[in-house]
Motif scaffolding. Structure first.
Motif, PDB file in Angstrom:
ATOM      1  N   PRO A   1      -7.717 -18.541  56.941  1.00 54.60           N
ATOM      2  CA  PRO A   1      -9.052 -18.145  57.403  1.00 54.60           C
ATOM      3  C   PRO A   1      -9.996 -19.335  57.568  1.00 54.60           C
ATOM      4  O   PRO A   1     -10.924 -19.287  58.368  1.00 54.60           O
ATOM      5  CB  PRO A   1      -9.545 -17.224  56.289  1.00 54.60           C
ATOM      6  CG  PRO A   1      -8.301 -16.698  55.661  1.00 54.60           C
ATOM      7  CD  PRO A   1      -7.308 -17.808  55.737  1.00 54.60           C
ATOM      8  N   HIS A   2      -9.808 -20.371  56.802  1.00 55.14           N
ATOM      9  CA  HIS A   2     -10.628 -21.569  56.915  1.00 55.14           C
ATOM     10  C   HIS A   2      -9.756 -22.743  56.507  1.00 55.14           C
ATOM     11  O   HIS A   2      -8.618 -22.573  56.103  1.00 55.14           O
ATOM     12  CB  HIS A   2     -11.866 -21.452  56.021  1.00 55.14           C
ATOM     13  CG  HIS A   2     -13.056 -22.205  56.548  1.00 55.14           C
ATOM     14  ND1 HIS A   2     -12.997 -23.537  56.886  1.00 55.14           N
ATOM     15  CD2 HIS A   2     -14.325 -21.810  56.811  1.00 55.14           C
ATOM     16  CE1 HIS A   2     -14.188 -23.921  57.322  1.00 55.14           C
ATOM     17  NE2 HIS A   2     -15.011 -22.899  57.294  1.00 55.14           N
ATOM     18  N   LYS A   3     -10.325 -23.959  56.607  1.00 51.29           N
ATOM     19  CA  LYS A   3      -9.535 -25.111  56.180  1.00 51.29           C
ATOM     20  C   LYS A   3      -9.268 -25.038  54.677  1.00 51.29           C
ATOM     21  O   LYS A   3     -10.040 -24.440  53.928  1.00 51.29           O
ATOM     22  CB  LYS A   3     -10.253 -26.406  56.530  1.00 51.29           C
ATOM     23  CG  LYS A   3     -11.595 -26.567  55.837  1.00 51.29           C
ATOM     24  CD  LYS A   3     -12.309 -27.815  56.327  1.00 51.29           C
ATOM     25  CE  LYS A   3     -13.743 -27.853  55.811  1.00 51.29           C
ATOM     26  NZ  LYS A   3     -14.502 -28.956  56.381  1.00 51.29           N
ATOM     27  N   ILE A   4      -8.180 -25.667  54.258  1.00 50.74           N
ATOM     28  CA  ILE A   4      -7.815 -25.663  52.843  1.00 50.74           C
ATOM     29  C   ILE A   4      -7.577 -27.107  52.412  1.00 50.74           C
ATOM     30  O   ILE A   4      -6.880 -27.852  53.087  1.00 50.74           O
ATOM     31  CB  ILE A   4      -6.503 -24.888  52.598  1.00 50.74           C
ATOM     32  CG1 ILE A   4      -6.592 -23.473  53.160  1.00 50.74           C
ATOM     33  CG2 ILE A   4      -6.173 -24.829  51.108  1.00 50.74           C
ATOM     34  CD1 ILE A   4      -5.275 -22.727  53.075  1.00 50.74           C
ATOM     35  N   LYS A   5      -8.185 -27.488  51.283  1.00 54.40           N
ATOM     36  CA  LYS A   5      -7.974 -28.833  50.770  1.00 54.40           C
ATOM     37  C   LYS A   5      -7.402 -28.772  49.355  1.00 54.40           C
ATOM     38  O   LYS A   5      -7.823 -27.941  48.566  1.00 54.40           O
ATOM     39  CB  LYS A   5      -9.294 -29.608  50.769  1.00 54.40           C
ATOM     40  CG  LYS A   5      -9.844 -29.801  52.174  1.00 54.40           C
ATOM     41  CD  LYS A   5     -11.143 -30.574  52.172  1.00 54.40           C
ATOM     42  CE  LYS A   5     -11.590 -30.843  53.606  1.00 54.40           C
ATOM     43  NZ  LYS A   5     -12.801 -31.681  53.643  1.00 54.40           N
ATOM     44  N   PHE A   6      -6.488 -29.681  49.085  1.00 50.35           N
ATOM     45  CA  PHE A   6      -5.836 -29.764  47.785  1.00 50.35           C
ATOM     46  C   PHE A   6      -6.103 -31.143  47.180  1.00 50.35           C
ATOM     47  O   PHE A   6      -6.411 -32.090  47.901  1.00 50.35           O
ATOM     48  CB  PHE A   6      -4.306 -29.718  47.942  1.00 50.35           C
ATOM     49  CG  PHE A   6      -3.661 -28.368  48.077  1.00 50.35           C
ATOM     50  CD1 PHE A   6      -4.206 -27.356  48.833  1.00 50.35           C
ATOM     51  CD2 PHE A   6      -2.428 -28.144  47.459  1.00 50.35           C
ATOM     52  CE1 PHE A   6      -3.554 -26.134  48.981  1.00 50.35           C
ATOM     53  CE2 PHE A   6      -1.773 -26.938  47.603  1.00 50.35           C
ATOM     54  CZ  PHE A   6      -2.328 -25.928  48.357  1.00 50.35           C
ATOM     55  N   ALA A   7      -5.879 -31.249  45.882  1.00 52.82           N
ATOM     56  CA  ALA A   7      -5.767 -32.576  45.263  1.00 52.82           C
ATOM     57  C   ALA A   7      -4.947 -32.456  43.991  1.00 52.82           C
ATOM     58  O   ALA A   7      -4.901 -31.392  43.374  1.00 52.82           O
ATOM     59  CB  ALA A   7      -7.136 -33.164  44.958  1.00 52.82           C
ATOM     60  N   VAL A   8      -4.279 -33.554  43.641  1.00 52.22           N
ATOM     61  CA  VAL A   8      -3.484 -33.592  42.412  1.00 52.22           C
ATOM     62  C   VAL A   8      -3.894 -34.828  41.612  1.00 52.22           C
ATOM     63  O   VAL A   8      -3.860 -35.942  42.135  1.00 52.22           O
ATOM     64  CB  VAL A   8      -1.972 -33.675  42.713  1.00 52.22           C
ATOM     65  CG1 VAL A   8      -1.178 -33.673  41.402  1.00 52.22           C
ATOM     66  CG2 VAL A   8      -1.525 -32.543  43.621  1.00 52.22           C
ATOM     67  N   SER A   9      -4.274 -34.625  40.357  1.00 57.95           N
ATOM     68  CA  SER A   9      -4.590 -35.744  39.478  1.00 57.95           C
ATOM     69  C   SER A   9      -3.501 -35.891  38.430  1.00 57.95           C
ATOM     70  O   SER A   9      -3.013 -34.892  37.897  1.00 57.95           O
ATOM     71  CB  SER A   9      -5.921 -35.525  38.767  1.00 57.95           C
ATOM     72  OG  SER A   9      -6.987 -35.947  39.587  1.00 57.95           O
ATOM     73  N   GLY A  10      -3.169 -37.136  38.114  1.00 55.72           N
ATOM     74  CA  GLY A  10      -2.083 -37.405  37.182  1.00 55.72           C
ATOM     75  C   GLY A  10      -2.479 -37.350  35.718  1.00 55.72           C
ATOM     76  O   GLY A  10      -1.628 -37.461  34.840  1.00 55.72           O
ATOM     77  N   CYS A  11      -3.788 -37.211  35.447  1.00 55.13           N
ATOM     78  CA  CYS A  11      -4.213 -37.012  34.066  1.00 55.13           C
ATOM     79  C   CYS A  11      -5.619 -36.445  34.092  1.00 55.13           C
ATOM     80  O   CYS A  11      -6.203 -36.271  35.157  1.00 55.13           O
ATOM     81  CB  CYS A  11      -4.183 -38.324  33.266  1.00 55.13           C
ATOM     82  SG  CYS A  11      -5.597 -39.405  33.580  1.00 55.13           S
TER      83      CYS A  11
ATOM     84  N   SER B   1      -6.471 -24.773  58.549  1.00 50.07           N
ATOM     85  CA  SER B   1      -5.156 -24.842  57.929  1.00 50.07           C
ATOM     86  C   SER B   1      -5.197 -25.897  56.826  1.00 50.07           C
ATOM     87  O   SER B   1      -6.247 -26.472  56.577  1.00 50.07           O
ATOM     88  CB  SER B   1      -4.112 -25.234  58.977  1.00 50.07           C
ATOM     89  OG  SER B   1      -4.507 -26.430  59.618  1.00 50.07           O
ATOM     90  N   LEU B   2      -4.056 -26.135  56.198  1.00 49.08           N
ATOM     91  CA  LEU B   2      -4.042 -27.152  55.145  1.00 49.08           C
ATOM     92  C   LEU B   2      -4.407 -28.499  55.744  1.00 49.08           C
ATOM     93  O   LEU B   2      -3.813 -28.945  56.713  1.00 49.08           O
ATOM     94  CB  LEU B   2      -2.656 -27.264  54.500  1.00 49.08           C
ATOM     95  CG  LEU B   2      -2.569 -28.403  53.476  1.00 49.08           C
ATOM     96  CD1 LEU B   2      -3.264 -28.043  52.180  1.00 49.08           C
ATOM     97  CD2 LEU B   2      -1.141 -28.826  53.224  1.00 49.08           C
ATOM     98  N   ARG B   3      -5.404 -29.148  55.157  1.00 48.14           N
ATOM     99  CA  ARG B   3      -5.756 -30.488  55.596  1.00 48.14           C
ATOM    100  C   ARG B   3      -4.921 -31.481  54.798  1.00 48.14           C
ATOM    101  O   ARG B   3      -3.850 -31.860  55.215  1.00 48.14           O
ATOM    102  CB  ARG B   3      -7.254 -30.725  55.379  1.00 48.14           C
ATOM    103  CG  ARG B   3      -8.124 -29.834  56.282  1.00 48.14           C
ATOM    104  CD  ARG B   3      -8.055 -30.281  57.739  1.00 48.14           C
ATOM    105  NE  ARG B   3      -8.628 -29.332  58.678  1.00 48.14           N
ATOM    106  CZ  ARG B   3      -9.923 -29.216  58.937  1.00 48.14           C
ATOM    107  NH1 ARG B   3     -10.805 -29.965  58.311  1.00 48.14           N
ATOM    108  NH2 ARG B   3     -10.344 -28.353  59.833  1.00 48.14           N
ATOM    109  N   THR B   4      -5.403 -31.894  53.623  1.00 48.87           N
ATOM    110  CA  THR B   4      -4.660 -32.919  52.889  1.00 48.87           C
ATOM    111  C   THR B   4      -4.468 -32.517  51.443  1.00 48.87           C
ATOM    112  O   THR B   4      -5.144 -31.638  50.925  1.00 48.87           O
ATOM    113  CB  THR B   4      -5.435 -34.249  52.863  1.00 48.87           C
ATOM    114  OG1 THR B   4      -6.622 -34.060  52.115  1.00 48.87           O
ATOM    115  CG2 THR B   4      -5.767 -34.720  54.239  1.00 48.87           C
ATOM    116  N   VAL B   5      -3.525 -33.179  50.809  1.00 44.14           N
ATOM    117  CA  VAL B   5      -3.395 -33.095  49.360  1.00 44.14           C
ATOM    118  C   VAL B   5      -3.681 -34.496  48.832  1.00 44.14           C
ATOM    119  O   VAL B   5      -2.861 -35.396  48.931  1.00 44.14           O
ATOM    120  CB  VAL B   5      -1.998 -32.621  48.930  1.00 44.14           C
ATOM    121  CG1 VAL B   5      -1.944 -32.503  47.409  1.00 44.14           C
ATOM    122  CG2 VAL B   5      -1.646 -31.287  49.583  1.00 44.14           C
TER     123      VAL B   5
END
Lengths: 108, 848
Positions: free
Chosen positions: B672-682, B635-639
């Motif tokens: 179906p598998h783990k999901i990882k996100f990230a957000v960059s500010g620039c 599932s969603l891990r982290t953002v």
């Protein structure tokens, strides 16, 4: 002659899961497969993963054999005779079980 | 050392570099001291994807040079070093800086330069060309002070350049001398449709325009005056009116040139001087300059082989067929698309409703395909190209090849069997049918495998459908039955099962296996079905009817470690945590003697918790406002986020705020598998968003959305899915993307592998997510809304249920802990005792 010991209520074991009981100082994994009317008991120690975890594995039907898949490295142990399907040299102890008046009994 | 010959290569463009790569693969490369003279300040980069520079790729991303290439192969690379003249008698090259180098063999890979029509005023400020990275930098700088931009030239490169200007936010015009766009590759009707489509995208197209003069404008910097008396005002002019071979140095040393330029070469790519070779766009073969990269690569290989006298490859012309996407419009052209062959006949199909135009040109006897044009829908390209290249006899009614199939009747598609083994399937990487078949014989079973082994389909991706057909055909021939069943209990794929669950509204494993399976289920199908049920209906995972489906991690809502203890990971959305939160976590770790570690996902992992401790630990965490981190779930891990514009001097937007919002939106989504996100500010990208399943980067123009990256065993960078989005659109696209992944991926398939296996890859994904080509966007959004709306913290639900808490004890009939769990101290914290320490009872810590 086996000596049956009362460990818990049948309802304490969710259908299709296992629990661990301490019986005469031995850790016994008791399973209640949805696929069968009976309970099964094997030793809780996973000889490959080297930890007391088998009661927490998934009950798995492999080619008609009811097994538990070790939660550590997924080897299958037959619930009826303790045999490891992945390695014929590995086997865990099995125990007799019965249900009386909605109570679960294990013989060690 | 002394008997080595000197080899000089002039030019380190795509073709020049391919020559070096081809040469160093050969043993005979050892016989040469290789020197490369490169006029540009950087070594070879990908000019084909130059426009991606405007959608966030950097010069480094575009580089074609593998790390340490020049050093490892002892190649002396001289950058900023233009070759000035060649002395064929002395066999030497003199550079602009005056250095003279002698050669035994010389390779000219000087490429071409953009043709700028000699219109008065063409040298004014902000009159630019589009070929090098320096040109792009100049365009970017020029666009800053411009409102309107004009591209002179409506060919392939011109339209690419127009897209670049549009991406830079200019009002964009294309001015073309000919009566239609892409006059070389496309016929009149096709050109007309292409113009309509491109104008719909907001680019004004002016055909039949002959620029006579460029002078001062009234509202803009320049005014372009045309022969028909009309004029157009603009701030920036980009000339893209064709290329000319860079042959001055060859002309000066009197190598034979063509009447209109280009260095004459033979089938071995030798010029009129046998010690000098010419390859790529500076070379003229059979009266033709080949302005595409594939023929240039081919010449590079031929020259390398001939030079080292190994192999007998020759250059005998090349097919100039092309398929590309110009500003989202499919355009394809094959062979004799203008029906210039004597007696050629044409079939054309126009669909004004869907804006599709297709034409095929066949021989007089209607037996062979000579050429084709496709606008708006180029799906038939691979099929038609193979028919044309391999002289395959046409079906009785050739028009069926381009007509839409009615009543579900199948189109006459060329079976892979009809192709010879030598047929080139992937032109980007020159992969033949035979090579694909070999990879299958060696064990490749999925399109992902074939791509990894042969590289086929990893360039423009236009051949993916055909690669898949060839692969399946070969698998069938080998008698390999590709079993996609999820396990022995269900004769279905995960995708089939997901659709069954959705469509039939199935709510439990028992119901599914009774209706559609056999046996009792196993550790493969049970968790997979548990995950799908959760994706669809989002019921509590420890509900009585689901509990038997969960892996141990999901049953106990923690990650089992090697000794049977669990780790505890509270959710820390976006990595933002208060001092109070830190103190709570620290105090809990202290009270229960847990090992603590900061994770890669910007949160805190507490190790060594025993079953009976989990509910107490979580009660305290939940009371302090924490939620489960789903570290245990597929599932969603982290953002992950960088600090963003709130604090950072360089931040463009609030990455932390968005990360928190995204994490709270998608937390708990089973996939179906783990999901990882990230957000960059620039674009400095401190959150490393381009290595995640979903990455978001703030730009001046809005959020850019990247997808399908991952770290791990086979790291993969993301691909750009969409750019310049506002938050609402961004979230809409992520909703669709994730739900489409949940719906169609295989069990335990990360997003990267999933996309590689989608026929059509990234382009297809863009169509589904951005253009809603499957008409299911609303459904996907609704399904996501349902998941978001029914979120519950599984730990909160669990600690509120005395029934469920009974399971959280090592023994069902005793309170004591597992005596096999033993810890020792290391660096001030606990760790599991090893076997010896356990046996010898060395320094064991008393366990509560």
């Amino acid at each position: 002659m086996s000596n049956f010991i009362d460990v818990c209520a049948l309802d304490d074991i969710n259908l299709d899961t296992g629990v661990c009981a301490l019986v005469n100082n031995e850790q016994v994994a008791i399973f209640r497969p949805a696929a069968s009317g009976t309970l099964f008991a094997i030793n809780n120690y996973d000889p490959i993963g080297k930890a007391n975890v088998l009661s927490r594995g998934l009950i798995s039907d492999v080619k008609g054999h009811l097994t538990v898949a070790s939660p550590l490295y997924k080897q299958h142990y037959r619930l009826d005779n303790g045999e490891c399907l992945e390695d014929e040299n590995v086997r865990v102890t099995t125990y007799q079980t019965k249900v009386e008046n909605n109570r679960v009994l294990v013989a060690v | 050392m002394t008997n080595k010959q000197n080899l000089i290569v002039i030019g380190n463009g795509m073709v020049g570099h391919k020559f070096l790569e081809s040469l160093v693969e050969l043993e005979q490369a050892q016989n040469y001291n290789i020197t490369v003279l490169c006029e540009e300040p950087r070594p070879a980069y990908d000019r084909v994807y130059l426009s991606s520079y405007f959608s966030g790729k950097t010069a480094d991303d575009l580089s074609l040079v593998s790390e340490g290439f020049f050093e490892a192969n002892n190649i002396d690379l001289k950058l900023n070093c233009k070759a000035q003249s060649i002395d064929r008698t002395a066999k030497s090259v003199t550079t602009e800086s005056g250095e003279t180098l002698s050669y035994d063999k010389l390779i000219l890979a000087t490429g071409s330069f953009p043709f700028v029509p000699p219109v008065p005023g063409h040298e004014r400020d902000n009159c630019l060309v589009y070929r090098t990275i320096e040109d792009l930098e100049a365009i970017t700088a020029g666009a800053k002070n411009s409102k309107v931009g004009v591209v002179v030239g409506g060919g392939l490169l011109g339209l690419e350049a127009a897209k670049a200007l549009k991406d830079l936010g200019l009002e964009t015009h294309v001015v073309e001398f000919a009566p239609r766009l892409m006059a070389v590759q496309v016929d009149e009707a096709g050109g007309a449709l292409l113009k309509t489509k491109i104008e719909e995208l907001g680019v004004r197209v002016h055909t039949n325009k002959n620029t006579q003069n460029i002078t001062d404008g009234d509202t803009c910097q320049h005014k372009m005056e045309f022969a028909d008396g009309e004029s157009l005002e603009t701030d920036l002019i980009l000339f893209s009116a064709g290329i000319r071979p860079q042959d001055a140095i060859a002309r000066e040393c009197q190598l034979e040139l063509g009447p209109r330029g280009g260095i004459q070469i033979n089938n071995h790519c030798q010029t009129s001087d046998e010690n000098i070779y010419a390859i790529g766009e500076c070379a003229l073969w059979g009266g033709m300059i080949y302005g595409l990269v594939a023929p240039g690569y081919n010449m590079a290989k031929v020259a390398a082989q001939h030079l080292s006298q190994c192999g007998d490859a020759t250059f005998e012309g090349a097919d100039m067929s092309t398929k590309l996407k110009l500003m989202g419009v499919d355009v394809a052209s094959i062979g004799d698309c203008h029906a210039r062959t004597e007696g050629a006949l044409s079939y054309a199909y126009t669909d004004e409703v869907n804006q599709v135009y297709k034409k095929i040109v066949v021989s007089a006897d209607k037996k062979l395909l000579l050429g084709a044009v496709m606008i708006g829908d180029a799906e038939d390209y691979g099929n038609l190209l193979q028919m044309a290249l391999n002289n395959i006899e046409l079906p009785a009614s050739p028009e069926a090849l381009i007509l839409p199939s009615l009543d579900g009747a199948a189109k006459p598609v060329l079976g892979p069997d009809a192709l010879p083994d030598t047929a080139q399937i992937c032109s980007c990487y020159d992969v033949s049918k035979g090579a694909i078949c070999c990879s299958v014989q060696d064990g490749a079973q999925t399109i992902g495998d074939v791509k990894a082994i042969t590289k086929a389909g990893t360039g423009c991706g236009g051949c993916t459908a055909l690669v898949t057909q060839v692969m399946n055909n070969e698998l069938t021939k080998l008698g390999v039955e590709v079993n996609t069943d999820i396990c022995e209990h269900f004769a279905y794929t995960r995708q089939d099962l997901y659709n069954i669950i959705r469509i039939e509204g199935i709510k439990s494993f028992a119901e599914l296996i009774n209706k559609h399976g056999k046996g009792h289920g196993c550790e493969i199908c049970k968790p997979a079905v548990g995950s799908m049920l959760a994706s669809c209906w989002n019921e509590y995972v420890l509900d009585d009817k689901h509990i038997g489906l969960q892996d141990t991690n999901d049953i106990f809502l923690g990650n089992m470690q090697k000794d049977g203890t669990y780790s505890v990971v509270p959710r820390v959305p976006g990595g933002e945590i208060t001092p109070e939160g830190l103190i709570v976590i620290g105090q809990i770790a202290k009270d229960y003697g847990l090992y603590t570690k900061i994770t890669g996902g910007q949160r805190i992992d507490l190790f060594g918790a025993q079953l009976h401790q989990l509910p107490d630990i979580w009660r305290r965490l939940v009371d302090a406002g924490f939620e489960t981190g789903h570290a245990y779930g597929k599932s969603l891990r982290t953002v992950k986020s960088c600090v963003g514009s709130t604090w950072c001097r360089y931040g463009v937007d609030d990455s932390v705020g968005l990360a928190i919002e995204l994490e709270n939106r998608y937390k708990g989504l089973r996939s179906p598998h783990k999901i990882k996100f990230a957000v960059s500010g620039c674009t400095r990208e401190c959150a490393e968003a381009q290595s995640k399943d979903v990455g978001v980067i703030a730009t001046e123009n809005g959020w850019n959305l990247y997808v399908c990256g991952n770290g791990g065993m086979k790291p993969r960078h993301t691909d750009l899915l969409a750019q310049g989005l506002d938050k609402e659109t961004l979230i809409k696209y992520i909703d669709r993307f994730l739900m489409f992944y949940v719906k169609t991926a295989d069990r335990l398939q990360r997003t990267s592998v999933w996309m590689d296996n989608l026929e059509g890859g990234l382009d297809y994904l863009k169509q589904v997510v951005l253009e809603d080509s499957l008409g299911m966007a609303e459904e996907l959004e609704t399904q996501m809304a349902a998941v978001v709306g029914t979120y519950q913290c599984e730990w909160k639900t669990t600690i509120e249920s005395p029934e469920k808490l009974k399971r959280f004890s090592h023994f069902i009939n005793a309170d004591q802990p597992d005596d096999n769990v033993q810890f020792v101290k290391e660096r001030g914290q606990i760790r599991p005792a090893n076997e010896n320490e356990r046996i010898n009872k060395d320094n064991l810590i008393a366990i509560s």
